[in-house]
Design an enzyme around this catalytic site. Structure first.
Site, PDB file in Angstrom:
ATOM      1  N   TRP A  26     -26.362 -84.029  89.371  1.00 51.45           N
ATOM      2  CA  TRP A  26     -26.073 -83.097  90.464  1.00 51.45           C
ATOM      3  C   TRP A  26     -26.571 -83.643  91.788  1.00 51.45           C
ATOM      4  N   THR A  44     -26.072 -84.875  95.410  1.00 49.63           N
ATOM      5  CA  THR A  44     -25.174 -84.892  96.575  1.00 49.63           C
ATOM      6  C   THR A  44     -25.141 -86.305  97.160  1.00 49.63           C
ATOM      7  N   ALA A  80     -35.125 -79.754 104.096  1.00 53.20           N
ATOM      8  CA  ALA A  80     -33.737 -79.405 103.775  1.00 53.20           C
ATOM      9  C   ALA A  80     -33.550 -77.890 103.697  1.00 53.20           C
ATOM     10  N   PRO A  98     -30.647 -83.648  83.953  1.00 50.43           N
ATOM     11  CA  PRO A  98     -29.853 -82.724  83.134  1.00 50.43           C
ATOM     12  C   PRO A  98     -30.704 -81.597  82.539  1.00 50.43           C
ATOM     13  N   GLU A 135     -31.568 -76.641  96.138  1.00 50.27           N
ATOM     14  CA  GLU A 135     -32.770 -76.552  96.994  1.00 50.27           C
ATOM     15  C   GLU A 135     -33.667 -75.386  96.591  1.00 50.27           C
TER      16      GLU A 135
HETATM   17  P1  TGC Z   1     -46.835 -76.716  92.037  1.00 46.40           P
HETATM   18  O1  TGC Z   1     -48.079 -76.894  91.211  1.00 46.40           O
HETATM   19  O2  TGC Z   1     -46.556 -75.386  92.650  1.00 46.40           O
HETATM   20  O3  TGC Z   1     -46.809 -77.795  93.217  1.00 46.40           O
HETATM   21  C1  TGC Z   1     -47.184 -79.142  93.013  1.00 46.40           C
HETATM   22  C2  TGC Z   1     -47.838 -79.606  94.299  1.00 46.40           C
HETATM   23  O4  TGC Z   1     -46.864 -79.558  95.348  1.00 46.40           O
HETATM   24  C3  TGC Z   1     -47.295 -78.637  96.374  1.00 46.40           C
HETATM   25  N1  TGC Z   1     -46.094 -77.916  96.811  1.00 46.40           N
HETATM   26  C4  TGC Z   1     -45.496 -78.183  97.989  1.00 46.40           C
HETATM   27  N2  TGC Z   1     -45.823 -79.024  98.971  1.00 46.40           N
HETATM   28  C5  TGC Z   1     -45.008 -79.046 100.052  1.00 46.40           C
HETATM   29  N3  TGC Z   1     -43.906 -78.273 100.131  1.00 46.40           N
HETATM   30  C6  TGC Z   1     -43.552 -77.414  99.161  1.00 46.40           C
HETATM   31  N4  TGC Z   1     -42.453 -76.685  99.274  1.00 46.40           N
HETATM   32  C7  TGC Z   1     -44.364 -77.338  98.014  1.00 46.40           C
HETATM   33  N5  TGC Z   1     -44.308 -76.629  96.856  1.00 46.40           N
HETATM   34  C8  TGC Z   1     -45.377 -76.994  96.144  1.00 46.40           C
HETATM   35  C9  TGC Z   1     -48.311 -77.739  95.710  1.00 46.40           C
HETATM   36  O5  TGC Z   1     -49.187 -77.210  96.664  1.00 46.40           O
HETATM   37  C10 TGC Z   1     -48.976 -78.702  94.777  1.00 46.40           C
HETATM   38  O6  TGC Z   1     -49.864 -79.505  95.544  1.00 46.40           O
HETATM   39  P2  TGC Z   1     -51.241 -80.080  94.919  1.00 46.40           P
HETATM   40  O7  TGC Z   1     -51.939 -80.665  96.087  1.00 46.40           O
HETATM   41  O8  TGC Z   1     -51.937 -78.882  94.326  1.00 46.40           O
HETATM   42  O9  TGC Z   1     -50.818 -81.083  93.895  1.00 46.40           O
HETATM   43  O10 TGC Z   1     -45.605 -77.238  91.191  1.00 46.40           O
HETATM   44  P3  TGC Z   1     -44.784 -76.569  90.030  1.00 46.40           P
HETATM   45  O11 TGC Z   1     -44.405 -77.645  89.087  1.00 46.40           O
HETATM   46  O12 TGC Z   1     -45.514 -75.362  89.502  1.00 46.40           O
HETATM   47  O13 TGC Z   1     -43.429 -76.136  90.775  1.00 46.40           O
HETATM   48  C11 TGC Z   1     -43.324 -75.089  91.601  1.00 46.40           C
HETATM   49  C12 TGC Z   1     -41.833 -74.825  91.971  1.00 46.40           C
HETATM   50  C13 TGC Z   1     -41.093 -74.151  90.828  1.00 46.40           C
HETATM   51  C14 TGC Z   1     -41.893 -73.892  93.158  1.00 46.40           C
HETATM   52  C15 TGC Z   1     -41.101 -76.139  92.345  1.00 46.40           C
HETATM   53  O14 TGC Z   1     -40.940 -76.948  91.237  1.00 46.40           O
HETATM   54  C16 TGC Z   1     -39.740 -75.913  92.955  1.00 46.40           C
HETATM   55  O15 TGC Z   1     -39.636 -75.726  94.169  1.00 46.40           O
HETATM   56  N6  TGC Z   1     -38.642 -75.939  92.138  1.00 46.40           N
HETATM   57  C17 TGC Z   1     -37.295 -75.899  92.645  1.00 46.40           C
HETATM   58  C18 TGC Z   1     -36.674 -77.272  92.513  1.00 46.40           C
HETATM   59  C19 TGC Z   1     -35.772 -77.596  93.649  1.00 46.40           C
HETATM   60  O16 TGC Z   1     -35.747 -76.962  94.692  1.00 46.40           O
HETATM   61  N7  TGC Z   1     -35.012 -78.667  93.511  1.00 46.40           N
HETATM   62  C20 TGC Z   1     -34.167 -79.127  94.563  1.00 46.40           C
HETATM   63  C21 TGC Z   1     -33.580 -80.481  94.233  1.00 46.40           C
HETATM   64  S1  TGC Z   1     -32.905 -81.318  95.629  1.00 46.40           S
HETATM   65  C22 TGC Z   1     -31.499 -80.455  95.981  1.00 46.40           C
HETATM   66  O17 TGC Z   1     -31.184 -79.457  95.436  1.00 46.40           O
HETATM   67  C23 TGC Z   1     -30.691 -81.010  97.062  1.00 46.40           C
HETATM   68  S2  TGC Z   1     -29.239 -80.133  97.435  1.00 46.40           S
HETATM   69  C24 TGC Z   1     -28.863 -80.943  98.832  1.00 46.40           C
HETATM   70  C25 TGC Z   1     -27.679 -80.506  99.541  1.00 46.40           C
HETATM   71  O18 TGC Z   1     -26.557 -80.854  99.110  1.00 46.40           O
HETATM   72  O19 TGC Z   1     -27.822 -79.866 100.631  1.00 46.40           O
HETATM   73  P1  FAD Z   2     -31.836 -73.987  85.993  1.00 46.33           P
HETATM   74  O1  FAD Z   2     -33.160 -74.441  86.477  1.00 46.33           O
HETATM   75  O2  FAD Z   2     -31.472 -74.268  84.582  1.00 46.33           O
HETATM   76  O3  FAD Z   2     -31.699 -72.416  86.252  1.00 46.33           O
HETATM   77  C1  FAD Z   2     -30.644 -71.643  85.673  1.00 46.33           C
HETATM   78  C2  FAD Z   2     -30.890 -70.183  86.024  1.00 46.33           C
HETATM   79  O4  FAD Z   2     -32.173 -69.783  85.494  1.00 46.33           O
HETATM   80  C3  FAD Z   2     -30.949 -69.926  87.533  1.00 46.33           C
HETATM   81  O5  FAD Z   2     -30.408 -68.661  87.830  1.00 46.33           O
HETATM   82  C4  FAD Z   2     -32.448 -69.918  87.818  1.00 46.33           C
HETATM   83  O6  FAD Z   2     -32.788 -69.136  88.973  1.00 46.33           O
HETATM   84  C5  FAD Z   2     -32.970 -69.266  86.529  1.00 46.33           C
HETATM   85  N1  FAD Z   2     -34.363 -69.636  86.328  1.00 46.33           N
HETATM   86  C6  FAD Z   2     -34.886 -70.844  86.014  1.00 46.33           C
HETATM   87  N2  FAD Z   2     -36.209 -70.773  85.907  1.00 46.33           N
HETATM   88  C7  FAD Z   2     -36.548 -69.493  86.161  1.00 46.33           C
HETATM   89  C8  FAD Z   2     -37.783 -68.784  86.216  1.00 46.33           C
HETATM   90  N3  FAD Z   2     -38.966 -69.388  86.028  1.00 46.33           N
HETATM   91  N4  FAD Z   2     -37.750 -67.459  86.484  1.00 46.33           N
HETATM   92  C9  FAD Z   2     -36.576 -66.814  86.751  1.00 46.33           C
HETATM   93  N5  FAD Z   2     -35.377 -67.435  86.718  1.00 46.33           N
HETATM   94  C10 FAD Z   2     -35.378 -68.761  86.415  1.00 46.33           C
HETATM   95  N6  FAD Z   2     -30.542 -81.950  92.988  1.00 46.33           N
HETATM   96  C11 FAD Z   2     -31.063 -83.083  93.528  1.00 46.33           C
HETATM   97  O7  FAD Z   2     -32.106 -83.554  93.090  1.00 46.33           O
HETATM   98  N7  FAD Z   2     -30.446 -83.741  94.547  1.00 46.33           N
HETATM   99  C12 FAD Z   2     -29.288 -83.295  95.093  1.00 46.33           C
HETATM  100  O8  FAD Z   2     -28.765 -83.897  96.027  1.00 46.33           O
HETATM  101  C13 FAD Z   2     -28.687 -82.122  94.545  1.00 46.33           C
HETATM  102  N8  FAD Z   2     -27.481 -81.696  94.986  1.00 46.33           N
HETATM  103  C14 FAD Z   2     -26.857 -80.649  94.368  1.00 46.33           C
HETATM  104  C15 FAD Z   2     -25.546 -80.314  94.708  1.00 46.33           C
HETATM  105  C16 FAD Z   2     -24.899 -79.292  94.059  1.00 46.33           C
HETATM  106  C17 FAD Z   2     -23.483 -78.966  94.410  1.00 46.33           C
HETATM  107  C18 FAD Z   2     -25.570 -78.526  93.081  1.00 46.33           C
HETATM  108  C19 FAD Z   2     -24.887 -77.367  92.418  1.00 46.33           C
HETATM  109  C20 FAD Z   2     -26.849 -78.854  92.714  1.00 46.33           C
HETATM  110  C21 FAD Z   2     -27.508 -79.942  93.338  1.00 46.33           C
HETATM  111  N9  FAD Z   2     -28.783 -80.352  92.950  1.00 46.33           N
HETATM  112  C22 FAD Z   2     -29.357 -81.463  93.480  1.00 46.33           C
HETATM  113  C23 FAD Z   2     -29.432 -79.705  91.818  1.00 46.33           C
HETATM  114  C24 FAD Z   2     -30.103 -78.379  92.176  1.00 46.33           C
HETATM  115  O9  FAD Z   2     -31.271 -78.571  92.898  1.00 46.33           O
HETATM  116  C25 FAD Z   2     -30.367 -77.641  90.847  1.00 46.33           C
HETATM  117  O10 FAD Z   2     -29.101 -77.247  90.347  1.00 46.33           O
HETATM  118  C26 FAD Z   2     -31.286 -76.445  91.047  1.00 46.33           C
HETATM  119  O11 FAD Z   2     -32.591 -76.857  91.350  1.00 46.33           O
HETATM  120  C27 FAD Z   2     -31.302 -75.525  89.786  1.00 46.33           C
HETATM  121  O12 FAD Z   2     -31.449 -76.246  88.633  1.00 46.33           O
HETATM  122  P2  FAD Z   2     -30.446 -76.014  87.381  1.00 46.33           P
HETATM  123  O13 FAD Z   2     -29.047 -76.107  87.896  1.00 46.33           O
HETATM  124  O14 FAD Z   2     -30.866 -76.967  86.329  1.00 46.33           O
HETATM  125  O15 FAD Z   2     -30.676 -74.535  86.944  1.00 46.33           O
END
Ligand code: TGC
Ligand code: FAD
Length: 388
Positions: free
Chosen positions: A164, A166, A245, A136, A366
């Site tokens: 959130w 999936t 993904a 959250p 993602e």
């Molecule tokens: P940071 O210090 O940059 O990275 C920590 C360590 O991870 C490595 N790394 C990666 N390795 C592989 N692939 C990547 N894409 C990587 N990105 C970073 C990095 O090199 C480092 O390695 P090491 O060896 O130095 O420890 O970490 P940070 O905490 O500063 O975060 C960076 C940031 C903001 C880019 C990362 O937190 C991020 O990508 N945030 C977005 C979160 C996100 O995408 N969440 C998705 C949740 S799952 C989901 O949404 C499923 S939806 C599914 C669906 O329905 O299709």
């Molecule tokens: P926040 O991180 O609160 O961001 C809110 C806004 O602030 C966004 O516009 C963002 O771009 C902006 N923002 C945040 N930080 C910054 C920054 N540093 N600089 C500039 N802008 C910033 N997660 C899972 O783990 N597993 C799943 O299967 C999964 N499925 C999902 C399915 C659905 C339908 C949805 C909607 C979400 C799902 N998620 C899942 C969660 C998803 O990965 C998060 O919603 C996403 O990573 C963004 O997090 P948040 O919603 O908390 O937004």
């Protein structure tokens, strides 16, 4: 896109096997999935009856060559995602999670026991998986997660909430990340029937309505040592699953854009206003050309990415670039299509607005559009701009 409109002959860049796989998924989506999807979208339910047919087509864990996987190429995987999302982003989401976020981490980071227990049934569609990273209070910044994995005799006790998620409400198994006593992030494979884990379906979604999205609440949830993903240490393991993904999304959204474009083009050629088809107006042609142009660019980008991924050379930043570009492109194409359809564009007899609403989620999950901008920005400048 019809063949005669493939001016850059993108089709030639796809091999015979990949084309066959793509076409079989396209036929499945058209004949079996779409007729039921719209009704599920209206009701806000996931079409579970499609899981078995998708498994029979080999759509789960398709790039694996063991545990029952079909062993197809990265390009074939991308094209599978494209065709599923041509139907609905919810269908592609289901498969993205099952393949990239559950089968992939268990295969890459799991013990042999975990692999034997889950991979054959996930690939056969007998089990459904979900991936719990987001909380959250921690979405874009998962490094701050609060879910705890407290060490106890012979195992761990999990406390915390993943939101959130999936497939969260329908999954049999969850890959979940939590912080251990030393503050390090570790991955766990959790049977969703484990006492101490409760789940809640999230309601009120105006997007991805044909997808199950849930919350996982861990309250003194005891897990044996065998639940720990032995090679899934650190945030890095979780983020590397996201690469898989995000790659699938870069392809998937091209499918959603194609569906919207084809619909808008057909409509524009038959809808008559001021005594002529609206396709004959310059402003409408401009909208169609902008969409077409953007789709072709996105196709070329994803095809190049698949080539790199097949060679093991697709860097996280290249994947971010493609996810960011292609999702924004698809959302734009869907909005243009909705506009061309006029009033008809707001009803679900047509797909444009459903795709448009879905793509709002795809833009957020993602890694949001902003986060991918910052990932690419960091790679270009060498300066991380995630926090002020
Ligand atoms: P940071 O210090 O940059 O990275 C920590 C360590 O991870 C490595 N790394 C990666 N390795 C592989 N692939 C990547 N894409 C990587 N990105 C970073 C990095 O090199 C480092 O390695 P090491 O060896 O130095 O420890 O970490 P940070 O905490 O500063 O975060 C960076 C940031 C903001 C880019 C990362 O937190 C991020 O990508 N945030 C977005 C979160 C996100 O995408 N969440 C998705 C949740 S799952 C989901 O949404 C499923 S939806 C599914 C669906 O329905 O299709
Ligand atoms: P926040 O991180 O609160 O961001 C809110 C806004 O602030 C966004 O516009 C963002 O771009 C902006 N923002 C945040 N930080 C910054 C920054 N540093 N600089 C500039 N802008 C910033 N997660 C899972 O783990 N597993 C799943 O299967 C999964 N499925 C999902 C399915 C659905 C339908 C949805 C909607 C979400 C799902 N998620 C899942 C969660 C998803 O990965 C998060 O919603 C996403 O990573 C963004 O997090 P948040 O919603 O908390 O937004």
């Amino acid at each position: 896109m019809r063949n005669e409109l493939d001016f850059l002959q993108v089709e030639d860049m796809i091999g015979d096997e990949e084309r066959m796989i793509r076409d079989s998924v396209r036929a499945f989506v058209k004949e079996q999935a779409l007729p039921t999807l719209v009704e599920h979208y209206r009701r806000g339910t996931f079409p579970r009856s499609l899981i078995q047919p998708m498994a029979e087509l080999g759509l789960f864990g398709p790039t694996l060559a063991d545990y029952g996987g079909a062993g197809v190429s990265e390009l074939a995987y991308g094209l599978i995602m494209q065709e599923l999302e041509r139907g609905d982003s919810g269908l592609r989401s289901f498969c993205s999670v099952q393949s990239s976020l559950v089968i992939y981490p268990i295969h890459r980071f799991g013990s042999e026991q975990q692999r034997q227990r889950w991979l054959p049934s996930l690939i056969a569609g007998e089990a459904v998986g979900c991936f719990g990273l987001t909380e959250p209070d921690f979405g874009s910044n998962p490094a701050g997660m609060r879910t705890r994995a407290r060490r106890v005799a012979d195992g761990y006790v999990l406390d915390g909430t993943k939101r959130w998620i999936t497939n969260g409400s329908i999954a049999d198994v969850a890959v979940v990340f939590a912080r251990n006593d030393e503050g390090e992030i570790q991955g766990f494979v959790v049977d969703t029937q484990t006492p101490g884990l409760t789940r809640r379906e999230m309601s009120g979604k105006l997007s991805l309505r044909a997808s199950a999205t849930g919350e996982l609440i861990f309250d003194e949830c005891y897990l044996p040592d065998s639940a720990l993903l032995p090679k899934g240490d650190g945030l890095k393991a979780a983020l590397s699953c996201l690469n898989q993904a995000r790659f699938g999304i870069a392809f998937g959204v091209v499918g959603a854009a194609l569906a919207c474009f084809d619909e808008a083009l057909d409509y524009a050629k038959t809808r008559v206003q001021f005594g002529q088809p609206i396709a004959g107006f310059q402003l409408v042609q401009q909208e169609l050309v902008e969409s077409y142009n953007a789709i072709v660019q996105a196709q070329l980008l994803s095809l190049r990415l698949a080539e790199l991924k097949g060679r093991g050379q697709a860097s996280p930043v290249a994947i971010s670039l493609a996810k960011r570009n292609n999702v924004a492109m698809a959302l734009d194409v869907a909005r243009r299509a909705r506009d061309i359809l006029g009033a008809n564009g707001i009803v679900d007899d047509y797909g444009a607005m459903r795709h448009m609403c879905n793509l709002e989620s795809v833009k957020t999950y993602e890694g949001t559009h902003n986060i991918h901008t910052l990932i690419v920005g960091q790679a270009l400048t060498g300066i991380a701009a995630f926090s002020a």
